[in-house]
Every structure is written in C-alpha cells, then in structure tokens.
Enzyme design. Sequence first.
Site, mmCIF file in Angstrom:
data_model
loop_
_atom_site.group_PDB
_atom_site.id
_atom_site.type_symbol
_atom_site.label_atom_id
_atom_site.label_comp_id
_atom_site.label_asym_id
_atom_site.label_seq_id
_atom_site.Cartn_x
_atom_site.Cartn_y
_atom_site.Cartn_z
ATOM 1 C CE LYS A 107 45.347 37.084 25.240
ATOM 2 N NZ LYS A 107 47.099 36.860 24.707
ATOM 3 C CG ASP A 141 56.770 40.872 7.838
ATOM 4 O OD1 ASP A 141 57.152 41.732 6.648
ATOM 5 O OD2 ASP A 141 56.850 39.707 8.089
ATOM 6 C CG ASP A 191 47.366 38.861 21.473
ATOM 7 O OD1 ASP A 191 48.027 39.626 20.471
ATOM 8 O OD2 ASP A 191 47.421 38.510 22.693
ATOM 9 C CE LYS A 203 50.844 41.643 21.685
ATOM 10 N NZ LYS A 203 50.193 39.667 22.380
ATOM 11 N NE ARG A 207 46.823 38.851 37.465
ATOM 12 C CZ ARG A 207 46.525 38.299 36.426
ATOM 13 N NH1 ARG A 207 45.402 38.843 35.678
ATOM 14 N NH2 ARG A 207 47.778 37.726 36.010
ATOM 15 C CB THR A 213 52.520 46.206 29.644
ATOM 16 O OG1 THR A 213 52.097 45.230 29.633
ATOM 17 C CG2 THR A 213 51.027 47.409 29.357
ATOM 18 N NE ARG A 272 49.407 35.015 34.884
ATOM 19 C CZ ARG A 272 50.117 35.971 34.551
ATOM 20 N NH1 ARG A 272 51.536 35.061 35.073
ATOM 21 N NH2 ARG A 272 50.596 37.389 34.060
HETATM 22 O O1 C5P Z 1 47.131 35.453 33.147
HETATM 23 P P1 C5P Z 1 46.929 36.789 32.878
HETATM 24 O O2 C5P Z 1 45.157 37.249 33.425
HETATM 25 O O3 C5P Z 1 48.207 38.276 33.177
HETATM 26 O O4 C5P Z 1 46.487 37.249 31.382
HETATM 27 C C1 C5P Z 1 46.975 38.314 29.989
HETATM 28 C C2 C5P Z 1 47.229 37.709 28.729
HETATM 29 O O5 C5P Z 1 47.063 38.988 28.385
HETATM 30 C C3 C5P Z 1 48.389 37.028 28.797
HETATM 31 O O6 C5P Z 1 48.068 36.396 27.535
HETATM 32 C C4 C5P Z 1 49.357 38.145 28.138
HETATM 33 O O7 C5P Z 1 50.022 37.833 26.927
HETATM 34 C C5 C5P Z 1 47.811 39.471 27.522
HETATM 35 N N1 C5P Z 1 48.915 40.844 27.681
HETATM 36 C C6 C5P Z 1 49.340 41.457 28.970
HETATM 37 N N2 C5P Z 1 49.516 42.509 28.775
HETATM 38 C C7 C5P Z 1 49.487 43.211 27.715
HETATM 39 C C8 C5P Z 1 48.924 42.666 26.769
HETATM 40 C C9 C5P Z 1 48.652 41.049 26.294
HETATM 41 O O8 C5P Z 1 49.331 40.209 29.678
HETATM 42 N N3 C5P Z 1 50.085 44.251 27.605
#
Ligand code: C5P
Length: 235
Positions: free
Chosen positions: A32, A64, A59, A61, A184, A123, A214
């Site tokens: 992504k 417009d 991504d 988003k 996670r 979120t 992460r």
């Molecule tokens: O590091 P992590 O696993 O939290 O990354 C999640 C990815 O998904 C990030 O790029 C974040 O911007 C994206 N994302 C998110 N929650 C959302 C939409 C997108 O964490 N509601």
Amino acid sequence: MRNPIIVALDVPTAEAALKLVEQLTPVAGGFKVGSELFTSAGPDIVRRIRGLGAPVFLDLKFHDIPNTVAKAVAAAVKLDVQMLTVHASGGVEMLKAAERVAQESAWQLGHAPPLVLGVTILTSLDTTALSQIGLDPNVIRQVRRLANMANQAGLRGLVCSPREVAELRQMLPASTQLVIPGIRAHTAPADDQKRTLSAREALALGANWLVIGRPICAAEDPRAAAERILKEIAE
Ligand code: C5P
C-alpha cells in the site's frame, strides 16, 4: 490460496519503501502506497514497485467533483495499480464516475481494472466529530449508509475497520471485497489502533485483504514477521 497481506509502506522515502518491497515481495500479496510516501516520492515509486512485479494499492482517498476524481482514477490506472481508494462521502455520482473510468481506462490499456475501494467513515472520527460535521452521529449507521451507497454505485470493494467487518459482510453481496486495517497479534502492541483483530479473526469474519503496517515494517526482521502472520493464517 492467494496471499491476503497488503503491507502498508508508511515510510517517508523511496529508498526505505523499496528496501521493504525487496525484502517482502515473496511473502506479501501487495503493497500500500499512502499519502506520505506518494507525496514525498511521487508516482515513480508506484512504477518502481510495479517494476519489481508486486501489486500496488494506491491509498490516496480521492474526494472531489466527479470529473476530477475520474481523471485521478484514470491516472492511477496508467500507473497500473491493482487497488485504489475514494471517499464514499464524495457522493454517488463521484463513485459511479470512479468505477466507470477505472473500467474504461483499464480496458483501453489492456489492464485488468483496479478494485476501486470506498472508504466509509474514518476510524479517527467519533460521535462528537460526526455531529460537528453534521452527519448522523451513530457511527455504524453512517457506515452502513455509505457502504450501501457505494455498493449501489457499483463499487466492488470497501475499506472497513475491524469493528465493522462482520456486519458489512452480512449486509453486502458476497463478491464485495473487504479490505481491513487494524490487524494485530494478541501479543503485539496496538500502537494507535483502538480496536484490533488478529489476521485469523479478520479473515474468519469475512475480510478478503488485510492491510498491515507497523507489525511488519517496524519489526526487527520484517520478513520473519510477515512469515509468522502467514503461518497463523494457514494454521
Ligand atoms: O501500522 P498499521 O498496521 O496500524 O497500519 C495500518 C494502515 O492502514 C495505515 O496505512 C493506516 O493509514 C491504514 N488505515 C487504518 N485505519 C483505517 C484506514 C486506514 O489504520 N481506518
């Protein structure tokens, strides 16, 4: 089974992104590219990742007027991305334009059309934030409404939070692709994610794709971290 892991390249430079792509291509289903990387490294980073043979989820988003979003989608199709995002709150005409142009420009170029994913409610927005904007403060009701609208506009996929995946899976056609961030392991830090699911749980609830940043990219050994998640899914 195809690999459902999309690694979020939330890094500031092309070098850092390409290093991760090289390490992770054999164990990831795609990568992504979000606003940070795209703004600092430009569209060339997408070409370089595609050049390495990996699928790309762009991504950005888009939100417009329909004509502008359609042109941005056409430009993304030229970059040969496999998925891209638009804000469902841009309205039904904007969503229809995005989907139509994704299909038309892909066929013109001989590509498969990218999956245009609708983003419902970020979120980071809670009840207070929604009422400040003037939207229905009931988050799930607002998500349902936007998801229905995106579906009716012809979108074939949505990004949704772990909070919403079960409900949206039941409500939408089985072919709708659900892409879920906030993944996670139970033993891992949640970082700033407020509600998380493990990769296995998300898939069991009906997710098609998992966006993971992460837990893989910040690990000491990103490849081993991705392999652990793949193993968890396969068990
Ligand atoms: O590091 P992590 O696993 O939290 O990354 C999640 C990815 O998904 C990030 O790029 C974040 O911007 C994206 N994302 C998110 N929650 C959302 C939409 C997108 O964490 N509601």
